[in-house]
Design an enzyme around this catalytic site. Sequence first.
Site, PDB file in Angstrom:
ATOM      1  N   ARG A  17      39.281  33.192  42.091  1.00 53.74           N
ATOM      2  CA  ARG A  17      38.458  34.282  42.632  1.00 53.74           C
ATOM      3  C   ARG A  17      37.017  34.166  42.094  1.00 53.74           C
ATOM      4  O   ARG A  17      36.654  33.108  41.615  1.00 53.74           O
ATOM      5  CB  ARG A  17      39.092  35.653  42.389  1.00 53.74           C
ATOM      6  CG  ARG A  17      40.527  35.705  42.989  1.00 53.74           C
ATOM      7  CD  ARG A  17      41.242  37.023  42.815  1.00 53.74           C
ATOM      8  NE  ARG A  17      42.595  36.914  43.370  1.00 53.74           N
ATOM      9  CZ  ARG A  17      43.660  37.575  42.938  1.00 53.74           C
ATOM     10  NH1 ARG A  17      43.560  38.450  41.953  1.00 53.74           N
ATOM     11  NH2 ARG A  17      44.840  37.403  43.496  1.00 53.74           N
TER      12      ARG A  17
ATOM     13  N   LYS B 226      44.580  24.741  39.527  1.00 52.47           N
ATOM     14  CA  LYS B 226      43.237  25.209  39.896  1.00 52.47           C
ATOM     15  C   LYS B 226      42.503  24.110  40.687  1.00 52.47           C
ATOM     16  O   LYS B 226      41.893  24.356  41.719  1.00 52.47           O
ATOM     17  CB  LYS B 226      42.480  25.575  38.614  1.00 52.47           C
ATOM     18  CG  LYS B 226      40.999  25.756  38.737  1.00 52.47           C
ATOM     19  CD  LYS B 226      40.619  27.099  39.284  1.00 52.47           C
ATOM     20  CE  LYS B 226      39.117  27.169  39.531  1.00 52.47           C
ATOM     21  NZ  LYS B 226      38.722  28.339  40.266  1.00 52.47           N
TER      22      LYS B 226
END
Length: 295
Positions: A123, A171
Amino acid sequence: MAEIAFIGLGQMGSPMATNLIKKGHRLSVYDINAQAVTTLSELGATAASSPAEAAKGAEFVITMLPNGTLVQDVLFGERGVTQTLSRDALVIDMSTIHPLESDRLCQRMSEAEFSYMDAPVGRTSDHAIAGTLLILAGGTAEQVDRATPILMCMGSELVNCEGPGMGIRVKLINNYMSIALNALSAEAAVMCEALGLPLDVAVKVMSNTPAGKGHFTTSWPNKVLKGDLTPSFMIDLAHKDLGIALDVANQLHVPTPLGAAAREVYSVARAAGRGRQDWTAILAQVRTLAGRAAD
Ligand code: NAD
């Protein structure tokens, strides 16, 4: 309440540190930008003049830095964290860095008998401010358990990625897919514009298909991931449809570099004799291209 050293007070680190203070933790902060340190100290953090000073007496050390070289400097530099770090402390690197660098840092820390884990975030800085980051925790089960209450002061969702280095790996893959898909989505949107097709119609249709939802959760689970390559939708037909789309784009003067590259992958699969297999056999073909076992 924990003693936490927070190093790297940029767009992400500043609000993350602020949220830790708001939850009652005692912070010692360091950044090469003195103004960022002053702002946090006005909120109640103790200003440190080096990573070593910040880490003194800390139970947790959090790093939120631009790259792996800087994380290494902050940990192992002349006035680095490891100069004063307690063997009981846990270092949590929340930066997005190269996973192989992260592995080396983890190895070096463990050789020096320090505890280190990766916990990068998903985010944006708006979520960092709101305390609603997605936290991807890589570490041993004990490290993740210990870090969870601290990490959850900065995020609303934590995924235990099941092992050291796995947070930074997921990630990386997440960013790889979403960043590449952003460009492919733009090609598709410009084709809509050139064809006079309202984008909202395309979005409505595609939000329920693999185009919008991705393949991991739609076409793959019951086919290639189960080793079933019998065709629901054949590679040959996928190749034909992609070819039509590229021809239309060509006639409308819409450049489609990603679509063209994808067509070559389907061409290779076809040439390898997979034309009558399910389109999810593309996974098997790309494994082969990578020199890995196809299944
Ligand atoms: P940023 O550039 O705003 O902040 C980095 C901070 O590190 C700066 O304040 C800088 O002064 C400080 N710094 C640099 N070298 C230092 C050193 N040697 N010692 C101490 N401090 C040092 O970057 P950011 O947006 O906060 O991103 C931080 C990390 O989070 C990056 O790895 C980034 O990829 C990742 N990330 C960012 C976002 C985002 O939306 N911005 C989202 C997810 C992950």
